[in-house]
Design a protein around this motif. Structure first.
Motif, PDB file in Angstrom:
ATOM      1  N   TYR A  40       0.825  -1.202   0.000  1.00 40.64           N
ATOM      2  CA  TYR A  40       0.000   0.000   0.000  1.00 40.64           C
ATOM      3  C   TYR A  40       0.862   1.256   0.000  1.00 40.64           C
ATOM      4  CZ  TYR A  40      -4.095  -2.853   1.219  1.00 40.64           C
ATOM      5  OH  TYR A  40      -5.120  -3.757   1.228  1.00 40.64           O
ATOM      6  N   LEU A  43      -1.804   3.665  -1.541  1.00 46.03           N
ATOM      7  CA  LEU A  43      -2.293   4.746  -0.678  1.00 46.03           C
ATOM      8  C   LEU A  43      -1.483   6.031  -0.816  1.00 46.03           C
ATOM      9  CD1 LEU A  43      -3.133   2.772   2.587  1.00 46.03           C
ATOM     10  CD2 LEU A  43      -4.691   3.513   0.781  1.00 46.03           C
ATOM     11  N   GLN A  66      -7.415   1.379  10.210  1.00 46.69           N
ATOM     12  CA  GLN A  66      -7.905   2.744  10.026  1.00 46.69           C
ATOM     13  C   GLN A  66      -6.821   3.769  10.356  1.00 46.69           C
ATOM     14  OE1 GLN A  66      -8.763   0.564  12.267  1.00 46.69           O
ATOM     15  NE2 GLN A  66      -8.990   1.480  14.304  1.00 46.69           N
ATOM     16  N   ILE A  85      -4.211   3.736   7.447  1.00 43.38           N
ATOM     17  CA  ILE A  85      -4.654   4.495   6.275  1.00 43.38           C
ATOM     18  C   ILE A  85      -4.464   5.992   6.501  1.00 43.38           C
ATOM     19  CG2 ILE A  85      -6.688   5.144   4.911  1.00 43.38           C
ATOM     20  CD1 ILE A  85      -7.725   2.330   5.261  1.00 43.38           C
ATOM     21  N   GLN A  86      -4.770   6.441   7.718  1.00 38.74           N
ATOM     22  CA  GLN A  86      -4.672   7.864   8.040  1.00 38.74           C
ATOM     23  C   GLN A  86      -3.248   8.297   8.382  1.00 38.74           C
ATOM     24  OE1 GLN A  86      -7.516   8.236  11.218  1.00 38.74           O
ATOM     25  NE2 GLN A  86      -9.247   7.681   9.915  1.00 38.74           N
TER      26      GLN A  86
END
Length: 375
Positions: free
Chosen positions: A79, A143, A351, A354-355
């Motif tokens: 990612y 990402l 989560q 990802i952030q």
């Protein structure tokens, strides 16, 4: 836990850790995974990877798992930059619960930019013949700034020998908009092997007849995306009915309904009039896996509790059984059967990953038996 849920798992030869305050099994069989604990050929190799940016420990996260005997094989998608290998394994017999991840089956199959190797593995499926089917989307740094390194493919690996036994090029079955996410593998009554892959962006399921060496796309009815703000995540779960029939359950994360189709219809390439509307979902749910039979595991979006639904019953809340209560700030990404005939959960703070709010140690990932907390 109700007696029905125990019966479901017992029928599959599996079990949960007992729903009592005695959780002695849990600490013994809980493994923490992070990018700092990798098995390197030598220190100099690690230093070379780190200095060149090919190893950034905080960018590594395990999202999918399959268990073979006493080993867990995990997908670590690329990612973000700095993921040295995208398919790894760990021993479930290790006494060190800070699990050490090794590349599976070897380092040479992990080279980014080499289309003979794996680029970014997003899903795995271990079939009854001990063949691991690996979905490699070919896109890295998803990402950050996505880069297509290679065409998407499915790689079949014999888990006993670590040998690649088949590579399936999916480039002729996708388009530029395609977003492949999940795969399941099914054996027909005549022994033929079929693979089903979800293509969320195009509202389709790719069907590949491995035995015949050909594949095609099945476009799903528009009703499948009714109410969806966008085509986000298209989950798949393969259920085997007591009579031997296999049924594929599927839903978009933001869809208000769950659907199914008998795999016999999928193999014929038709979804017209064959897709069943199973029923409305109480809220957005994440499909986590099955027990290999009729039990489907899921959680609600943003919630850590895990539920079991016996697909032989109506898809209603009164038939959803809580099998793992809320725990720490991690969310499950998969539930699978495996070692010691238990159901296993892979969970993480995805989560936060990802952030980009994880600490220096990276994502917090845990692999442990499915356990219902004290009541």
């Amino acid at each position: 836990m109700t007696s029905l849920s125990w019966l479901l798992l017992a029928a599959a030869g599996l079990s949960l850790v007992a729903a009592s305050c005695d959780k002695s099994l849990l600490p013994e069989l809980t493994f923490t995974l992070n990018g700092a604990n990798l098995a390197w050929p030598c220190t100099s190799t690690r230093n070379i990877y780190a200095s060149s940016g090919r190893y950034v420990s905080r960018n590594i996260i395990a999202t999918r798992v399959q268990i073979f005997k006493d080993e867990a094989i995990v997908a670590t998608p690329r990612y973000k930059p700095g993921v040295p290998f995208t398919l790894g394994k760990l021993s479930l017999k290790s006494k060190d619960h800070q699990a050490v991840l090794s590349p599976f089956p070897c380092w040479s199959l992990q080279e980014e930019g080499n289309c003979q190797a794996l680029q970014s593995v997003v899903d795995l499926f271990l079939d009854p013949q001990d063949i691991l089917w690996v979905l490699d989307v070919g896109i890295v740094n998803t990402l950050d700034q996505p880069i297509r390194r290679c065409p998407p493919k499915i790689v079949a690996i014999n888990v006993k020998t670590g040998k690649v036994v088949k590579v399936i090029d999916l480039s002729g079955l996708v388009c530029s908009a395609s977003r492949l996410q999940y795969l399941v593998v099914d054996y027909a009554e005549d022994g033929r092997v079929f693979i089903y892959v979800s293509d969320a962006a195009t509202r389709a399921i790719i069907v590949f007849d491995v035995t015949a060496g050909r594949g095609f796309r099945v476009v799903l009815p528009k009703a499948v995306t009714d109410g969806c703000l966008r085509r986000d995540v298209l989950y798949l779960a393969l259920i085997r009915k007591p009579c031997g029939t296999t049924v594929l359950y599927f839903t978009y994360l933001s869809s208000g309904r769950l659907f199914s189709i008998k795999t016999a219809h999928l193999r014929r390439g038709s979804a017209r009039g064959t897709v069943v509307d199973v029923g409305p979902k109480p809220t957005n749910l994440v499909i986590l896996g099955t027990d290999g039979g009729t039990a489907l595991f899921f959680r609600y979006k943003g919630d850590s509790e895990i539920y079991l639904w016996n697909t032989e019953t109506c898809f209603k809340e009164e038939n959803f059984m809580l099998v793992q209560q809320a725990g720490e700030c991690r969310l499950a990404t998969q539930v699978v059967p495996g070692y010691k005939r238990l159901m296993w959960v892979l969970e993480s703070n995805f989560q936060d990953y990802i952030q980009n709010t994880v600490g220096c140690a990276g994502a917090s990932v845990s692999l442990h038996p499915l356990v219902k907390g004290c009541e």
